[in-house]
Design a protein around this motif. Sequence first.
Motif, PDB file in Angstrom:
ATOM      1  N   MET A 108     -31.639  46.018   3.478  1.00  0.00           N
ATOM      2  CA  MET A 108     -32.944  45.876   2.850  1.00  0.00           C
ATOM      3  C   MET A 108     -32.816  45.350   1.415  1.00  0.00           C
ATOM      4  O   MET A 108     -33.617  44.546   0.992  1.00  0.00           O
ATOM      5  CB  MET A 108     -33.666  47.223   2.885  1.00  0.00           C
ATOM      6  CG  MET A 108     -35.058  47.174   2.317  1.00  0.00           C
ATOM      7  SD  MET A 108     -36.286  46.419   3.372  1.00  0.00           S
ATOM      8  CE  MET A 108     -37.249  47.822   3.794  1.00  0.00           C
ATOM      9  N   GLU A 109     -31.799  45.814   0.679  1.00  0.00           N
ATOM     10  CA  GLU A 109     -31.600  45.337  -0.695  1.00  0.00           C
ATOM     11  C   GLU A 109     -31.341  43.832  -0.723  1.00  0.00           C
ATOM     12  O   GLU A 109     -31.871  43.127  -1.580  1.00  0.00           O
ATOM     13  CB  GLU A 109     -30.454  46.084  -1.381  1.00  0.00           C
ATOM     14  CG  GLU A 109     -30.823  47.462  -1.880  1.00  0.00           C
ATOM     15  CD  GLU A 109     -32.041  47.479  -2.789  1.00  0.00           C
ATOM     16  OE1 GLU A 109     -32.117  46.661  -3.723  1.00  0.00           O
ATOM     17  OE2 GLU A 109     -32.932  48.303  -2.540  1.00  0.00           O
ATOM     18  N   ALA A 110     -30.545  43.353   0.214  1.00  0.00           N
ATOM     19  CA  ALA A 110     -30.248  41.921   0.272  1.00  0.00           C
ATOM     20  C   ALA A 110     -31.522  41.128   0.551  1.00  0.00           C
ATOM     21  O   ALA A 110     -31.745  40.063  -0.044  1.00  0.00           O
ATOM     22  CB  ALA A 110     -29.194  41.639   1.340  1.00  0.00           C
ATOM     23  N   LEU A 111     -32.354  41.640   1.437  1.00  0.00           N
ATOM     24  CA  LEU A 111     -33.615  40.973   1.757  1.00  0.00           C
ATOM     25  C   LEU A 111     -34.521  40.924   0.524  1.00  0.00           C
ATOM     26  O   LEU A 111     -35.143  39.904   0.243  1.00  0.00           O
ATOM     27  CB  LEU A 111     -34.319  41.679   2.919  1.00  0.00           C
ATOM     28  CG  LEU A 111     -35.708  41.146   3.295  1.00  0.00           C
ATOM     29  CD1 LEU A 111     -35.646  39.671   3.683  1.00  0.00           C
ATOM     30  CD2 LEU A 111     -36.296  41.968   4.429  1.00  0.00           C
ATOM     31  N   LYS A 112     -34.576  42.002  -0.233  1.00  0.00           N
ATOM     32  CA  LYS A 112     -35.416  42.031  -1.434  1.00  0.00           C
ATOM     33  C   LYS A 112     -34.940  40.998  -2.458  1.00  0.00           C
ATOM     34  O   LYS A 112     -35.759  40.287  -3.049  1.00  0.00           O
ATOM     35  CB  LYS A 112     -35.431  43.429  -2.050  1.00  0.00           C
ATOM     36  CG  LYS A 112     -36.230  44.428  -1.239  1.00  0.00           C
ATOM     37  CD  LYS A 112     -36.353  45.731  -1.996  1.00  0.00           C
ATOM     38  CE  LYS A 112     -35.879  46.859  -1.141  1.00  0.00           C
ATOM     39  NZ  LYS A 112     -35.931  48.149  -1.798  1.00  0.00           N
ATOM     40  N   GLN A 113     -33.634  40.907  -2.648  1.00  0.00           N
ATOM     41  CA  GLN A 113     -33.093  39.918  -3.584  1.00  0.00           C
ATOM     42  C   GLN A 113     -33.395  38.500  -3.094  1.00  0.00           C
ATOM     43  O   GLN A 113     -33.759  37.620  -3.880  1.00  0.00           O
ATOM     44  CB  GLN A 113     -31.577  40.120  -3.755  1.00  0.00           C
ATOM     45  CG  GLN A 113     -31.203  41.404  -4.452  1.00  0.00           C
ATOM     46  CD  GLN A 113     -31.836  41.554  -5.820  1.00  0.00           C
ATOM     47  OE1 GLN A 113     -31.832  40.645  -6.627  1.00  0.00           O
ATOM     48  NE2 GLN A 113     -32.401  42.717  -6.084  1.00  0.00           N
TER      49      GLN A 113
ATOM     50  N   ILE B 218     -37.884  40.838 -11.816  1.00  0.00           N
ATOM     51  CA  ILE B 218     -38.870  41.296 -10.840  1.00  0.00           C
ATOM     52  C   ILE B 218     -38.398  42.628 -10.260  1.00  0.00           C
ATOM     53  O   ILE B 218     -37.351  42.699  -9.634  1.00  0.00           O
ATOM     54  CB  ILE B 218     -39.053  40.274  -9.699  1.00  0.00           C
ATOM     55  CG1 ILE B 218     -39.465  38.913 -10.255  1.00  0.00           C
ATOM     56  CG2 ILE B 218     -40.080  40.786  -8.694  1.00  0.00           C
ATOM     57  CD1 ILE B 218     -39.515  37.811  -9.208  1.00  0.00           C
ATOM     58  N   ASN B 219     -39.183  43.678 -10.498  1.00  0.00           N
ATOM     59  CA  ASN B 219     -38.877  44.981  -9.919  1.00  0.00           C
ATOM     60  C   ASN B 219     -39.439  45.044  -8.505  1.00  0.00           C
ATOM     61  O   ASN B 219     -40.456  44.426  -8.206  1.00  0.00           O
ATOM     62  CB  ASN B 219     -39.477  46.109 -10.771  1.00  0.00           C
ATOM     63  CG  ASN B 219     -38.809  46.191 -12.129  1.00  0.00           C
ATOM     64  OD1 ASN B 219     -37.607  46.047 -12.240  1.00  0.00           O
ATOM     65  ND2 ASN B 219     -39.608  46.394 -13.158  1.00  0.00           N
ATOM     66  N   ASP B 220     -38.784  45.799  -7.655  1.00  0.00           N
ATOM     67  CA  ASP B 220     -39.185  45.887  -6.245  1.00  0.00           C
ATOM     68  C   ASP B 220     -40.632  46.319  -6.068  1.00  0.00           C
ATOM     69  O   ASP B 220     -41.290  45.916  -5.122  1.00  0.00           O
ATOM     70  CB  ASP B 220     -38.279  46.856  -5.484  1.00  0.00           C
ATOM     71  CG  ASP B 220     -36.847  46.356  -5.391  1.00  0.00           C
ATOM     72  OD1 ASP B 220     -36.597  45.172  -5.693  1.00  0.00           O
ATOM     73  OD2 ASP B 220     -35.974  47.167  -5.019  1.00  0.00           O
TER      74      ASP B 220
ATOM     75  N   SER C 240     -46.193  44.028  -3.210  1.00  0.00           N
ATOM     76  CA  SER C 240     -44.958  44.009  -3.996  1.00  0.00           C
ATOM     77  C   SER C 240     -43.832  43.443  -3.142  1.00  0.00           C
ATOM     78  O   SER C 240     -43.999  43.227  -1.940  1.00  0.00           O
ATOM     79  CB  SER C 240     -44.591  45.437  -4.435  1.00  0.00           C
ATOM     80  OG  SER C 240     -44.250  46.219  -3.299  1.00  0.00           O
ATOM     81  N   VAL C 241     -42.700  43.217  -3.754  1.00  0.00           N
ATOM     82  CA  VAL C 241     -41.520  42.777  -3.007  1.00  0.00           C
ATOM     83  C   VAL C 241     -41.134  43.843  -1.980  1.00  0.00           C
ATOM     84  O   VAL C 241     -40.756  43.541  -0.851  1.00  0.00           O
ATOM     85  CB  VAL C 241     -40.343  42.469  -3.963  1.00  0.00           C
ATOM     86  CG1 VAL C 241     -39.058  42.232  -3.194  1.00  0.00           C
ATOM     87  CG2 VAL C 241     -40.672  41.262  -4.839  1.00  0.00           C
TER      88      VAL C 241
ATOM     89  N   ILE D 266     -41.470  42.380   6.639  1.00  0.00           N
ATOM     90  CA  ILE D 266     -40.556  41.400   7.248  1.00  0.00           C
ATOM     91  C   ILE D 266     -39.555  42.109   8.159  1.00  0.00           C
ATOM     92  O   ILE D 266     -39.303  41.666   9.281  1.00  0.00           O
ATOM     93  CB  ILE D 266     -39.831  40.568   6.166  1.00  0.00           C
ATOM     94  CG1 ILE D 266     -40.833  39.624   5.496  1.00  0.00           C
ATOM     95  CG2 ILE D 266     -38.660  39.792   6.762  1.00  0.00           C
ATOM     96  CD1 ILE D 266     -40.311  38.958   4.232  1.00  0.00           C
ATOM     97  N   THR D 267     -38.987  43.203   7.701  1.00  0.00           N
ATOM     98  CA  THR D 267     -38.025  43.955   8.496  1.00  0.00           C
ATOM     99  C   THR D 267     -38.644  44.408   9.816  1.00  0.00           C
ATOM    100  O   THR D 267     -37.998  44.336  10.861  1.00  0.00           O
ATOM    101  CB  THR D 267     -37.507  45.181   7.703  1.00  0.00           C
ATOM    102  OG1 THR D 267     -36.882  44.708   6.504  1.00  0.00           O
ATOM    103  CG2 THR D 267     -36.507  45.974   8.505  1.00  0.00           C
ATOM    104  N   ASP D 268     -39.897  44.831   9.774  1.00  0.00           N
ATOM    105  CA  ASP D 268     -40.557  45.341  10.972  1.00  0.00           C
ATOM    106  C   ASP D 268     -41.070  44.253  11.905  1.00  0.00           C
ATOM    107  O   ASP D 268     -41.292  44.510  13.101  1.00  0.00           O
ATOM    108  CB  ASP D 268     -41.752  46.232  10.573  1.00  0.00           C
ATOM    109  CG  ASP D 268     -41.307  47.507   9.875  1.00  0.00           C
ATOM    110  OD1 ASP D 268     -40.124  47.865   9.966  1.00  0.00           O
ATOM    111  OD2 ASP D 268     -42.171  48.129   9.205  1.00  0.00           O
ATOM    112  N   ASN D 269     -41.303  43.022  11.383  1.00  0.00           N
ATOM    113  CA  ASN D 269     -42.000  42.005  12.169  1.00  0.00           C
ATOM    114  C   ASN D 269     -41.299  40.665  12.330  1.00  0.00           C
ATOM    115  O   ASN D 269     -41.832  39.794  13.012  1.00  0.00           O
ATOM    116  CB  ASN D 269     -43.386  41.752  11.538  1.00  0.00           C
ATOM    117  CG  ASN D 269     -44.248  42.975  11.576  1.00  0.00           C
ATOM    118  OD1 ASN D 269     -44.828  43.306  12.600  1.00  0.00           O
ATOM    119  ND2 ASN D 269     -44.345  43.666  10.454  1.00  0.00           N
ATOM    120  N   ARG D 270     -40.155  40.476  11.735  1.00  0.00           N
ATOM    121  CA  ARG D 270     -39.529  39.149  11.751  1.00  0.00           C
ATOM    122  C   ARG D 270     -39.088  38.742  13.158  1.00  0.00           C
ATOM    123  O   ARG D 270     -38.692  39.575  13.971  1.00  0.00           O
ATOM    124  CB  ARG D 270     -38.381  39.072  10.761  1.00  0.00           C
ATOM    125  CG  ARG D 270     -37.120  39.802  11.182  1.00  0.00           C
ATOM    126  CD  ARG D 270     -36.073  39.876  10.099  1.00  0.00           C
ATOM    127  NE  ARG D 270     -35.712  38.585   9.571  1.00  0.00           N
ATOM    128  CZ  ARG D 270     -34.956  38.392   8.499  1.00  0.00           C
ATOM    129  NH1 ARG D 270     -34.469  39.413   7.835  1.00  0.00           N
ATOM    130  NH2 ARG D 270     -34.684  37.191   8.082  1.00  0.00           N
TER     131      ARG D 270
END
Length: 85
Positions: free
Chosen positions: A1-6, A26-28, A71-72, A79-83
Amino acid sequence: MEALKQELKGKIIEVLNLEDIAVEEINDNDALFGDGLGLDSIDALELIVLLDKDYGIKLTDPKAGKTIFQSVETMATYITDNRTK
């Protein structure tokens, strides 16, 4: 998840041409619209295209965008739930 946010932060900066903002700034949980990054409705359309092109997510309900693009963090969760890509 951290990689996706970045990754998302980088794509938001690139797609919306936010040249004065660095990924680290940009904060999460920063608001993307209004007092946060100050994005507008045109930016929202660009984010919808980004979701479709990069993650295979088609938004059919415009009201859903308001929740997804808070927010991010909320974008990454959606995205994680629906990609599909």
